[in-house]
Design an enzyme around this catalytic site. Sequence first.
Site, PDB file in Angstrom:
ATOM      1  N   THR A 115      42.246  44.189  38.743  1.00 60.27           N
ATOM      2  CA  THR A 115      41.007  43.717  38.110  1.00 60.27           C
ATOM      3  C   THR A 115      40.806  42.242  38.375  1.00 60.27           C
ATOM      4  O   THR A 115      41.787  41.494  38.572  1.00 60.27           O
ATOM      5  CB  THR A 115      41.059  43.960  36.586  1.00 60.27           C
ATOM      6  OG1 THR A 115      39.959  43.302  35.954  1.00 60.27           O
ATOM      7  CG2 THR A 115      42.342  43.411  35.986  1.00 60.27           C
ATOM      8  N   ASP A 116      39.540  41.803  38.358  1.00 59.59           N
ATOM      9  CA  ASP A 116      39.276  40.372  38.509  1.00 59.59           C
ATOM     10  C   ASP A 116      39.742  39.574  37.300  1.00 59.59           C
ATOM     11  O   ASP A 116      39.864  38.339  37.367  1.00 59.59           O
ATOM     12  CB  ASP A 116      37.787  40.125  38.760  1.00 59.59           C
ATOM     13  CG  ASP A 116      36.877  40.569  37.619  1.00 59.59           C
ATOM     14  OD1 ASP A 116      37.372  41.216  36.660  1.00 59.59           O
ATOM     15  OD2 ASP A 116      35.668  40.284  37.673  1.00 59.59           O
ATOM     16  N   GLU A 117      40.051  40.262  36.192  1.00 57.10           N
ATOM     17  CA  GLU A 117      40.467  39.550  34.986  1.00 57.10           C
ATOM     18  C   GLU A 117      41.836  38.889  35.136  1.00 57.10           C
ATOM     19  O   GLU A 117      42.198  38.022  34.339  1.00 57.10           O
ATOM     20  CB  GLU A 117      40.454  40.480  33.776  1.00 57.10           C
ATOM     21  CG  GLU A 117      39.067  40.977  33.426  1.00 57.10           C
ATOM     22  CD  GLU A 117      38.960  41.506  32.007  1.00 57.10           C
ATOM     23  OE1 GLU A 117      39.705  41.025  31.143  1.00 57.10           O
ATOM     24  OE2 GLU A 117      38.128  42.397  31.785  1.00 57.10           O
TER      25      GLU A 117
ATOM     26  N   TYR B 151      45.499  42.744  27.973  1.00 57.48           N
ATOM     27  CA  TYR B 151      45.135  43.660  29.056  1.00 57.48           C
ATOM     28  C   TYR B 151      45.320  43.002  30.420  1.00 57.48           C
ATOM     29  O   TYR B 151      46.032  43.522  31.295  1.00 57.48           O
ATOM     30  CB  TYR B 151      43.692  44.140  28.902  1.00 57.48           C
ATOM     31  CG  TYR B 151      43.112  44.685  30.185  1.00 57.48           C
ATOM     32  CD1 TYR B 151      43.663  45.813  30.790  1.00 57.48           C
ATOM     33  CD2 TYR B 151      42.029  44.061  30.810  1.00 57.48           C
ATOM     34  CE1 TYR B 151      43.146  46.308  31.994  1.00 57.48           C
ATOM     35  CE2 TYR B 151      41.509  44.551  32.007  1.00 57.48           C
ATOM     36  CZ  TYR B 151      42.074  45.666  32.586  1.00 57.48           C
ATOM     37  OH  TYR B 151      41.567  46.148  33.774  1.00 57.48           O
TER      38      TYR B 151
ATOM     39  N   LYS C  67      47.983  43.714  33.607  1.00 64.80           N
ATOM     40  CA  LYS C  67      47.587  44.000  34.986  1.00 64.80           C
ATOM     41  C   LYS C  67      48.180  42.980  35.958  1.00 64.80           C
ATOM     42  O   LYS C  67      48.564  43.327  37.084  1.00 64.80           O
ATOM     43  CB  LYS C  67      46.064  44.023  35.100  1.00 64.80           C
ATOM     44  CG  LYS C  67      45.392  45.161  34.352  1.00 64.80           C
ATOM     45  CD  LYS C  67      45.770  46.524  34.910  1.00 64.80           C
ATOM     46  CE  LYS C  67      45.084  46.823  36.223  1.00 64.80           C
ATOM     47  NZ  LYS C  67      45.362  48.212  36.691  1.00 64.80           N
TER      48      LYS C  67
END
Length: 442
Positions: free
Chosen positions: A184-186, A210, A214
């Site tokens: 994810t870009d997060e 979260y 990741k």
Amino acid sequence: MSALHSPEGTDTAADSFLGAKRGRRGSTILNPRSYVKEELWKQAPVLTGSTKFEPLLDTKCILVTGGAGFIACWFVRHLVLTYPHYHVVSFDKLDHCATLNNTRILDSKRNFAFEQGDITSPTDVKRVLRKYKVDTIFHFAAQSHVDLSFGNSYEFTNTNVYGTHVLLERAREHGITRFIHISTDEVYGDVPIGAAELSETSILAPTNPYSASKAAAEMMVLAYRSSFKLPIITVRANNVYGPHQFPEKIIPKFIMLLQRQQKLLLHGDGSPTRRYLYAGDIVDALDTIFHNGDIGQIYNIASKDEISNIDICHRLLDVFGIPHQTPAELAQWMQHTEDRPFNDQRYATDGSKLTALGWQPKMSFDEGLKITVDWYRRFGEVWWGDISRVLTPFPVAHGNEIWTKEEHDDLPSSDGELVYDEDSASWTEQARERLQTSDRIV
């Protein structure tokens, strides 16, 4: 036509249609294996991507983890229907946000199979790899809802980090030829307004449980690439939206609230922005990376559609034809709730590396939003079962069971641990009253 019964034989006809039951503590239990009326999933459009490449000669069987979930089900449908050369195995635990409705249309296809299993179980993973002689893994399965990660972080670490570790180790032992890890870009963390877009070489700086899980999973992926030369590609994508997304995420949740004529509950001031990719576009991106990408590389899948949360409210009100020009009109349909403990203001990634492979998003946000609204207005109330608790602010989910925040706070345990017993009708009265008296537009 009568409803079909679940394989376990435990559902009544009503439960079978709704796909949900009442929990012992007043919660909702969603059963992804429940069969709904056959015409429901046959009437739904069969949605896939649009790309098609020459099949890879060294790829025969592809395992897709989380295949009954949102993005993965789009990709599964695309692979099965576009590439008869590939045998595709959907592998899913079937927790609350998955449903077999997402891929049931493929059950008659010879190059498709579904296997229920848990990525945190080495036995389950070994079994499915051996049974189908898997040579390629697309790893989508993850706990992904940031809101839930603040109150249920152990589960995120277990699924996202340990589950990825299990897959990597079993893939190493089995000898797979490709492992595509969906991140994810997060993992990059917050990007200030005006700052440059982040490339694949940027430092990872996650800010919530979260995204931290990741990022940790990516460290395991990197270690297996370095230590064991595992043939891995990592993908970091922007937010994805579209039909089939479980309505805990902002766009489908807001669509269903408006469909029920309820207020949109906006975290904080609504100013944080996200970049949005339509599900069909990310499928095309993944297809492009699979067939044209290089082993060992990381690819950002990036959109230019940067939309604030409050702008999503306005756009959805426009699609529904609801007046919201004046403060009084807007107040009828939107209210601000408490924000997350921490909420990144924006993410911004540079997708030029993937663009060089020939991919560009095709769907505009406004057009994709209209398609998504139409799908949820037709199928959103019955696709997963009773989603009423999902639509409340900060719902709590454990496995297939969902509470409102108030109901979960009222659980008779000092640390929020789940306690089950048979005689437990009275404890939920206050929580139920709060649920029933929540703001509703008449």
